[in-house]
Design an enzyme around this catalytic site. Structure first.
Site, PDB file in Angstrom:
ATOM      1  N   GLY A 278      20.688   9.950 -22.064  1.00  0.00           N
ATOM      2  CA  GLY A 278      19.675   8.909 -22.296  1.00  0.00           C
ATOM      3  C   GLY A 278      18.738   8.753 -21.109  1.00  0.00           C
TER       4      GLY A 278
ATOM      5  N   ASN B  84      26.544  10.982 -27.969  1.00  0.00           N
ATOM      6  CA  ASN B  84      26.504  11.406 -29.387  1.00  0.00           C
ATOM      7  C   ASN B  84      25.076  11.708 -29.841  1.00  0.00           C
ATOM      8  OD1 ASN B  84      25.354   8.894 -29.625  1.00  0.00           O
ATOM      9  ND2 ASN B  84      26.879   8.051 -31.029  1.00  0.00           N
TER      10      ASN B  84
ATOM     11  N   SER C 238      22.602  -6.090 -18.125  1.00  0.00           N
ATOM     12  CA  SER C 238      21.178  -6.369 -18.266  1.00  0.00           C
ATOM     13  C   SER C 238      20.850  -7.795 -17.829  1.00  0.00           C
ATOM     14  CB  SER C 238      20.812  -6.199 -19.744  1.00  0.00           C
ATOM     15  OG  SER C 238      19.550  -6.748 -20.019  1.00  0.00           O
ATOM     16  N   ALA C 239      19.621  -7.985 -17.371  1.00  0.00           N
ATOM     17  CA  ALA C 239      19.145  -9.333 -17.020  1.00  0.00           C
ATOM     18  C   ALA C 239      19.185 -10.266 -18.217  1.00  0.00           C
ATOM     19  CB  ALA C 239      17.715  -9.235 -16.502  1.00  0.00           C
TER      20      ALA C 239
ATOM     21  N   TYR D 170      22.103  -7.799 -29.245  1.00  0.00           N
ATOM     22  CA  TYR D 170      22.183  -6.788 -28.179  1.00  0.00           C
ATOM     23  C   TYR D 170      22.626  -7.431 -26.866  1.00  0.00           C
ATOM     24  CZ  TYR D 170      20.637  -4.193 -24.124  1.00  0.00           C
ATOM     25  OH  TYR D 170      20.616  -3.602 -22.889  1.00  0.00           O
TER      26      TYR D 170
ATOM     27  N   LYS E 238      26.272  -7.406 -24.201  1.00  0.00           N
ATOM     28  CA  LYS E 238      26.380  -7.239 -22.733  1.00  0.00           C
ATOM     29  C   LYS E 238      27.218  -8.379 -22.130  1.00  0.00           C
ATOM     30  CE  LYS E 238      23.882  -3.502 -22.370  1.00  0.00           C
ATOM     31  NZ  LYS E 238      24.554  -2.218 -22.161  1.00  0.00           N
TER      32      LYS E 238
ATOM     33  N   LEU F 120       7.087  -2.397 -23.412  1.00  0.00           N
ATOM     34  CA  LEU F 120       5.696  -2.336 -22.965  1.00  0.00           C
ATOM     35  C   LEU F 120       5.264  -0.934 -22.500  1.00  0.00           C
ATOM     36  CD1 LEU F 120       3.049  -3.790 -22.304  1.00  0.00           C
ATOM     37  CD2 LEU F 120       4.036  -4.406 -20.081  1.00  0.00           C
TER      38      LEU F 120
ATOM     39  N   ARG G 185       5.380 -13.185 -28.755  1.00  0.00           N
ATOM     40  CA  ARG G 185       6.515 -12.555 -29.450  1.00  0.00           C
ATOM     41  C   ARG G 185       7.704 -13.514 -29.348  1.00  0.00           C
ATOM     42  NH1 ARG G 185       8.632  -6.820 -27.160  1.00  0.00           N
ATOM     43  NH2 ARG G 185       9.293  -8.154 -25.441  1.00  0.00           N
TER      44      ARG G 185
HETATM   45  P1  NAD Z   1      19.130   5.224 -23.982  1.00  0.00           P
HETATM   46  O1  NAD Z   1      19.170   4.865 -25.425  1.00  0.00           O
HETATM   47  O2  NAD Z   1      18.075   6.152 -23.532  1.00  0.00           O
HETATM   48  O3  NAD Z   1      20.553   5.814 -23.524  1.00  0.00           O
HETATM   49  C1  NAD Z   1      21.755   5.426 -24.118  1.00  0.00           C
HETATM   50  C2  NAD Z   1      22.487   6.700 -24.535  1.00  0.00           C
HETATM   51  O4  NAD Z   1      23.729   6.346 -25.142  1.00  0.00           O
HETATM   52  C3  NAD Z   1      21.718   7.511 -25.565  1.00  0.00           C
HETATM   53  O5  NAD Z   1      21.591   8.838 -25.115  1.00  0.00           O
HETATM   54  C4  NAD Z   1      22.567   7.428 -26.831  1.00  0.00           C
HETATM   55  O6  NAD Z   1      22.495   8.624 -27.581  1.00  0.00           O
HETATM   56  C5  NAD Z   1      23.953   7.189 -26.249  1.00  0.00           C
HETATM   57  N1  NAD Z   1      24.896   6.481 -27.117  1.00  0.00           N
HETATM   58  C6  NAD Z   1      24.729   5.301 -27.761  1.00  0.00           C
HETATM   59  N2  NAD Z   1      25.869   4.967 -28.407  1.00  0.00           N
HETATM   60  C7  NAD Z   1      26.771   5.957 -28.161  1.00  0.00           C
HETATM   61  C8  NAD Z   1      28.111   6.188 -28.565  1.00  0.00           C
HETATM   62  N3  NAD Z   1      28.755   5.338 -29.346  1.00  0.00           N
HETATM   63  N4  NAD Z   1      28.731   7.320 -28.121  1.00  0.00           N
HETATM   64  C9  NAD Z   1      28.075   8.200 -27.326  1.00  0.00           C
HETATM   65  N5  NAD Z   1      26.804   8.036 -26.932  1.00  0.00           N
HETATM   66  C10 NAD Z   1      26.161   6.919 -27.345  1.00  0.00           C
HETATM   67  O7  NAD Z   1      19.081   3.851 -23.159  1.00  0.00           O
HETATM   68  P2  NAD Z   1      18.847   3.618 -21.614  1.00  0.00           P
HETATM   69  O8  NAD Z   1      17.571   2.905 -21.468  1.00  0.00           O
HETATM   70  O9  NAD Z   1      19.109   4.845 -20.846  1.00  0.00           O
HETATM   71  O10 NAD Z   1      20.005   2.545 -21.339  1.00  0.00           O
HETATM   72  C11 NAD Z   1      21.251   2.898 -20.798  1.00  0.00           C
HETATM   73  C12 NAD Z   1      22.117   1.663 -20.708  1.00  0.00           C
HETATM   74  O11 NAD Z   1      21.451   0.689 -19.902  1.00  0.00           O
HETATM   75  C13 NAD Z   1      22.361   0.981 -22.055  1.00  0.00           C
HETATM   76  O12 NAD Z   1      23.674   0.483 -22.078  1.00  0.00           O
HETATM   77  C14 NAD Z   1      21.373  -0.153 -22.056  1.00  0.00           C
HETATM   78  O13 NAD Z   1      21.787  -1.226 -22.863  1.00  0.00           O
HETATM   79  C15 NAD Z   1      21.341  -0.540 -20.596  1.00  0.00           C
HETATM   80  N6  NAD Z   1      20.109  -1.219 -20.195  1.00  0.00           N
HETATM   81  C16 NAD Z   1      18.901  -0.641 -20.469  1.00  0.00           C
HETATM   82  C17 NAD Z   1      17.735  -1.298 -20.107  1.00  0.00           C
HETATM   83  C18 NAD Z   1      16.376  -0.709 -20.439  1.00  0.00           C
HETATM   84  O14 NAD Z   1      15.411  -1.464 -20.481  1.00  0.00           O
HETATM   85  N7  NAD Z   1      16.257   0.595 -20.655  1.00  0.00           N
HETATM   86  C19 NAD Z   1      17.805  -2.525 -19.449  1.00  0.00           C
HETATM   87  C20 NAD Z   1      19.051  -3.080 -19.184  1.00  0.00           C
HETATM   88  C21 NAD Z   1      20.204  -2.410 -19.561  1.00  0.00           C
HETATM   89  C1  WQD Z   2       7.759  -6.684 -21.406  1.00  0.00           C
HETATM   90  C2  WQD Z   2       6.556  -7.599 -21.518  1.00  0.00           C
HETATM   91  C3  WQD Z   2       6.224  -8.563 -23.685  1.00  0.00           C
HETATM   92  C4  WQD Z   2       5.285  -4.854 -25.785  1.00  0.00           C
HETATM   93  C5  WQD Z   2      13.549  -5.921 -22.764  1.00  0.00           C
HETATM   94  C6  WQD Z   2      14.880  -6.473 -23.173  1.00  0.00           C
HETATM   95  C7  WQD Z   2      15.766  -6.617 -21.977  1.00  0.00           C
HETATM   96  C8  WQD Z   2      15.866  -5.320 -21.180  1.00  0.00           C
HETATM   97  C9  WQD Z   2      14.509  -4.770 -20.874  1.00  0.00           C
HETATM   98  C10 WQD Z   2      17.778  -4.102 -22.014  1.00  0.00           C
HETATM   99  C11 WQD Z   2       6.856  -8.850 -22.328  1.00  0.00           C
HETATM  100  C12 WQD Z   2       5.083  -7.645 -23.325  1.00  0.00           C
HETATM  101  C13 WQD Z   2       5.615  -5.767 -24.802  1.00  0.00           C
HETATM  102  C14 WQD Z   2       3.975  -4.921 -26.375  1.00  0.00           C
HETATM  103  C15 WQD Z   2       3.463  -6.776 -24.928  1.00  0.00           C
HETATM  104  N1  WQD Z   2      16.516  -4.292 -21.950  1.00  0.00           N
HETATM  105  N2  WQD Z   2       4.723  -6.699 -24.392  1.00  0.00           N
HETATM  106  N3  WQD Z   2       3.121  -5.881 -25.913  1.00  0.00           N
HETATM  107  O1  WQD Z   2      11.283  -8.010 -23.403  1.00  0.00           O
HETATM  108  O2  WQD Z   2      11.068  -8.102 -20.882  1.00  0.00           O
HETATM  109  O3  WQD Z   2      12.924  -6.858 -21.892  1.00  0.00           O
HETATM  110  O4  WQD Z   2      13.738  -4.682 -22.069  1.00  0.00           O
HETATM  111  O5  WQD Z   2      18.668  -4.729 -21.551  1.00  0.00           O
HETATM  112  O6  WQD Z   2      17.007  -7.030 -22.454  1.00  0.00           O
HETATM  113  O7  WQD Z   2      14.686  -7.722 -23.809  1.00  0.00           O
HETATM  114  O8  WQD Z   2      10.667  -5.930 -22.083  1.00  0.00           O
HETATM  115  O9  WQD Z   2       9.073  -4.085 -22.340  1.00  0.00           O
HETATM  116  O10 WQD Z   2       9.759  -5.394 -24.391  1.00  0.00           O
HETATM  117  O11 WQD Z   2       8.317  -6.466 -22.685  1.00  0.00           O
HETATM  118  O12 WQD Z   2       2.650  -7.626 -24.587  1.00  0.00           O
HETATM  119  O13 WQD Z   2       3.657  -4.161 -27.299  1.00  0.00           O
HETATM  120  O14 WQD Z   2       5.530  -6.898 -22.234  1.00  0.00           O
HETATM  121  O15 WQD Z   2       5.759  -9.712 -24.332  1.00  0.00           O
HETATM  122  O16 WQD Z   2       6.171  -9.883 -21.721  1.00  0.00           O
HETATM  123  P1  WQD Z   2      11.437  -7.362 -22.104  1.00  0.00           P
HETATM  124  P2  WQD Z   2       9.462  -5.380 -22.928  1.00  0.00           P
END
Ligand code: NAD
Ligand code: WQD
Length: 335
Positions: free
Chosen positions: A10, A32, A124-125, A149, A153, A200, A293
């Site tokens: 990922g 997966n 996550s935050a 979601y 966490k 975003l 949103r």
């Molecule tokens: P991503 O979707 O790119 O990566 C997650 C990976 O997990 C994917 O490759 C997916 O195929 C795999 N996966 C999901 N369920 C699975 C399962 N049951 N078995 C095996 N593989 C599985 O997401 P990412 O952005 O790289 O996020 C990684 C982690 O960080 C996640 O747990 C996500 O919730 C967390 N996180 C992401 C963000 C963000 O904004 N990207 C923010 C905070 C936390």
């Molecule tokens: C960022 C800003 C939108 C899209 C999410 C999850 C959080 C974490 C990170 C996993 C916001 C604005 C967005 C668009 C816009 N993920 N926006 N137009 O919501 O802060 O956080 O991702 O843990 O849990 O909630 O991120 O990138 O969706 O939005 O104006 O088309 O951009 O309103 O202010 P967010 P985001």
């Protein structure tokens, strides 16, 4: 030292694999491919010139997980695997709870059987929910996230704390990421979600590349300097380095559960992001203002002091770096 990355193909996992390999770790990946592609493995190898062992398997599959731990001398795990789309989780709560919780339970159960008790978890935050101050500190109580979601966490953090309480041989690091953006400077790794993006930066990338007509900025009447929401965007390579630091710290620490915010501490608005993307890449990003949103907060950002002090980790890359690297990747991905 051999580290297993669940979800390692990922977005964040692949960048972390690169940083780990460059630092001399051996890396095994299980994924997966529900939200990533197998060719990411080749890209990781291309960037690092190192081998990576890959298993295409579901982390919920106890037999497959047992095989991975039997075939490899794994010393620690970074658990990225999970479904992460906030909106989708409201429509499919059962799938989200099933995937994110079952995978964690199967993983920690397998780890226990193989006597591997060191884990870094992607939190996550979002677990903070709504707090009195937008500057989130680890000492704040977990709140009520705005989506199933986010609740997964909160629940997984609790599960890991309970695992440690029952068996104090565990070393657990919980990393609360803020808003990861950007891409690897090679342009080979980055985030390219299928369909219409929710977040975003991927949306901006698709507008800049003319795959989508224009960005809608969700609300310009927030209580922020320019009226658009402010978030703590951090570069994915900085974030990946945070995992290295967390692993190193666990090695040198007593058993326990350690929690860290990973963010810059400097919130940026949606308009600042759009304008920076336009200027550093010299490209147009047409946008309009639309309604707010649901569930969005005016602003939130990390207090990163604890990670700075205890992990010796600090986000170094700028908003300009994030915008440049994101576009460099998006251009590559289109070809
Ligand atoms: P991503 O979707 O790119 O990566 C997650 C990976 O997990 C994917 O490759 C997916 O195929 C795999 N996966 C999901 N369920 C699975 C399962 N049951 N078995 C095996 N593989 C599985 O997401 P990412 O952005 O790289 O996020 C990684 C982690 O960080 C996640 O747990 C996500 O919730 C967390 N996180 C992401 C963000 C963000 O904004 N990207 C923010 C905070 C936390
Ligand atoms: C960022 C800003 C939108 C899209 C999410 C999850 C959080 C974490 C990170 C996993 C916001 C604005 C967005 C668009 C816009 N993920 N926006 N137009 O919501 O802060 O956080 O991702 O843990 O849990 O909630 O991120 O990138 O969706 O939005 O104006 O088309 O951009 O309103 O202010 P967010 P985001």
């Amino acid at each position: 030292m051999k580290i297993l990355l669940t979800g390692g193909t990922g977005y964040i996992g692949s960048h972390t694999a690169v940083q780990l390999l460059n630092a001399g770790y051996d890396v095994v990946i299980v994924d997966n491919l529900v939200n990533s592609k197998e060719d990411t493995i080749d890209k990781i190898k291309q960037i690092t010139g190192k081998e990576v062992k890959f298993y295409k398997a579901d982390v919920r599959d106890a037999e497959a997980m047992d095989k991975i731990f039997s075939e490899n001398d794994i010393e620690g795990v970074i658990h990225f695997a999970g479904l992460k789309a906030v909106g989708e989780s409201c429509e499919k709560p059962i799938e989200y709870y099933q995937n994110n919780l079952d995978s964690t339970l199967t993983l920690v159960d397998t780890m226990r059987k193989h006597n591997v008790k060191k884990i870094v978890f992607s939190s996550s935050a979002t677990i903070y929910g709504i707090q009195e101050s937008p500057k989130y500190v680890e000492t704040m109580k977990r709140g009520t996230p705005s989506s199933p979601y986010g609740t997964t966490k909160v629940m997984i953090e609790q599960i890991l704390e309970d695992v440690y309480k029952a068996d104090p041989e565990w070393k657990i690091s919980i990393l609360r990421y803020f808003n990861p953006v950007g891409a690897h400077e090679s342009g080979l790794l980055g985030e390219d979600p299928k369909g219409i993006p929710n977040n975003l930066m991927p949306y901006i990338q698709k507008v800049a590349s003319k795959q989508l007509e224009q960005l809608t900025i969700f609300g310009n009447d927030y209580n922020t300097p320019d009226g658009t929401c402010r978030r703590d965007y951090l570069h994915v390579v900085d974030l990946a380095n945070g995992h290295l630091k967390a692993l190193e710290k666990l090695d040198g620490s007593e058993n326990g559960v350690y929690i860290y915010n990973l963010g810059t501490g400097n919130p940026k608005s949606v308009l600042e992001m759009v304008n920076t993307f336009k200027s550093v890449n010299n490209i147009d990003v047409p946008f309009k203002f639309g309604p707010r949103r649901e569930g969005d907060l005016d602003e939130f950002f990390a207090d990163p002091t604890k990670a700075e002090k205890e992990l010796d980790w600090k986000a170094e890359k700028t908003l300009e770096d994030m915008c440049r690297d994101s576009w460099n990747f998006a251009k590559n991905a289109m070809n």
